[in-house]
Design a protein around this motif. Structure first.
Motif, PDB file in Angstrom:
ATOM      1  N   ARG A  51     -14.096   7.376   3.364  1.00 19.65           N
ATOM      2  CA  ARG A  51     -13.467   6.155   3.243  1.00 19.65           C
ATOM      3  C   ARG A  51     -14.523   5.070   4.197  1.00 19.65           C
ATOM      4  O   ARG A  51     -14.916   3.987   3.933  1.00 19.65           O
ATOM      5  CB  ARG A  51     -12.258   5.918   3.573  1.00 19.65           C
ATOM      6  CG  ARG A  51     -11.606   4.478   3.506  1.00 19.65           C
ATOM      7  CD  ARG A  51     -10.239   4.395   4.020  1.00 19.65           C
ATOM      8  NE  ARG A  51      -9.318   5.812   3.690  1.00 19.65           N
ATOM      9  CZ  ARG A  51      -8.286   5.562   2.724  1.00 19.65           C
ATOM     10  NH1 ARG A  51      -8.157   4.435   2.132  1.00 19.65           N
ATOM     11  NH2 ARG A  51      -7.776   6.751   2.640  1.00 19.65           N
TER      12      ARG A  51
ATOM     13  N   ALA B 223     -13.138   4.897  -6.217  1.00 19.24           N
ATOM     14  CA  ALA B 223     -12.882   3.717  -4.982  1.00 19.24           C
ATOM     15  C   ALA B 223     -13.963   3.325  -4.403  1.00 19.24           C
ATOM     16  O   ALA B 223     -14.258   2.490  -4.087  1.00 19.24           O
ATOM     17  CB  ALA B 223     -12.048   4.537  -4.056  1.00 19.24           C
TER      18      ALA B 223
ATOM     19  N   GLY C 239     -12.354  13.177  -1.867  1.00 18.99           N
ATOM     20  CA  GLY C 239     -11.307  12.289  -1.759  1.00 18.99           C
ATOM     21  C   GLY C 239     -11.530  11.185  -0.616  1.00 18.99           C
ATOM     22  O   GLY C 239     -12.557  11.186  -0.053  1.00 18.99           O
ATOM     23  N   LEU C 240     -10.933  10.291  -0.702  1.00 17.50           N
ATOM     24  CA  LEU C 240     -11.095   8.868   0.479  1.00 17.50           C
ATOM     25  C   LEU C 240     -11.083   9.575   1.926  1.00 17.50           C
ATOM     26  O   LEU C 240     -11.756   9.173   2.703  1.00 17.50           O
ATOM     27  CB  LEU C 240      -9.883   8.047   0.323  1.00 17.50           C
ATOM     28  CG  LEU C 240     -10.175   7.056  -0.667  1.00 17.50           C
ATOM     29  CD1 LEU C 240      -8.810   6.330  -1.064  1.00 17.50           C
ATOM     30  CD2 LEU C 240     -11.186   6.139  -0.627  1.00 17.50           C
ATOM     31  N   ASP C 241     -10.025  10.604   1.992  1.00 19.30           N
ATOM     32  CA  ASP C 241      -9.850  11.039   3.397  1.00 19.30           C
ATOM     33  C   ASP C 241     -10.612  12.571   3.673  1.00 19.30           C
ATOM     34  O   ASP C 241     -10.600  13.190   4.661  1.00 19.30           O
ATOM     35  CB  ASP C 241      -8.403  11.386   3.729  1.00 19.30           C
ATOM     36  CG  ASP C 241      -7.533  10.353   3.461  1.00 19.30           C
ATOM     37  OD1 ASP C 241      -7.978   9.193   3.925  1.00 19.30           O
ATOM     38  OD2 ASP C 241      -6.620  10.530   2.881  1.00 19.30           O
TER      39      ASP C 241
ATOM     40  N   ASP D 103      -9.707   7.791  -5.211  1.00 20.88           N
ATOM     41  CA  ASP D 103      -8.348   7.588  -4.638  1.00 20.88           C
ATOM     42  C   ASP D 103      -7.398   8.639  -5.161  1.00 20.88           C
ATOM     43  O   ASP D 103      -7.884   9.821  -5.731  1.00 20.88           O
ATOM     44  CB  ASP D 103      -7.789   6.347  -5.077  1.00 20.88           C
ATOM     45  CG  ASP D 103      -7.478   5.940  -6.155  1.00 20.88           C
ATOM     46  OD1 ASP D 103      -7.346   6.955  -6.972  1.00 20.88           O
ATOM     47  OD2 ASP D 103      -7.314   4.607  -6.710  1.00 20.88           O
ATOM     48  N   GLY D 104      -6.304   8.707  -4.465  1.00 18.11           N
ATOM     49  CA  GLY D 104      -5.342   9.797  -5.044  1.00 18.11           C
ATOM     50  C   GLY D 104      -4.855   9.791  -6.212  1.00 18.11           C
ATOM     51  O   GLY D 104      -4.408  11.078  -6.790  1.00 18.11           O
TER      52      GLY D 104
END
Length: 108
Positions: free
Chosen positions: A95, A74, A44-46, A68-69
């Motif tokens: 990210r 992404a 995930g991005l985070d 992304d979510g």
């Protein structure tokens, strides 16, 4: 004679690709879907970079996709991205390290 027979049987390049994938012409007719991996590692991005590094290493591709979510791609983290962010890499998240909006191509 061979061409006349191919035309009579309606033998298409798609048939040739299917029945003779190992030759030069078969290779030229190969589709991305014939060659691509479908189990790309994803984070995930985070995601912290410590997690991303583990995911990259698990599959052995040397890369991970960043989603992304909604699960849409992404970005992507490559070996080059890791080298560019060596200073403080483990303090960053996916990210901050990823290359955003990578080029993609459909399997067909």
């Amino acid at each position: 004679l061979a061409i006349a027979l191919m035309e009579h049987r309606r033998f298409t390049p798609e048939h040739f690709r299917t029945f003779h994938p190992g030759g030069k012409l078969g290779a030229l007719l190969a589709k991305v879907g014939d060659l691509m991996h479908t189990d790309l590692p994803l984070v995930g991005l985070d995601a912290p970079m410590s997690e991303a590094l583990l995911v990259i290493s698990q599959k052995g591709y040397g890369v991970t996709g960043v989603v992304d979510g909604d699960g849409a791609l992404a970005g992507i983290i490559t070996d080059g991205d890791l080298r560019r962010h060596m200073q403080g890499l483990l303090d960053l998240d996916a990210r901050a390290v990823m290359t955003p909006a990578p080029r993609t191509i459909a399997p067909g």
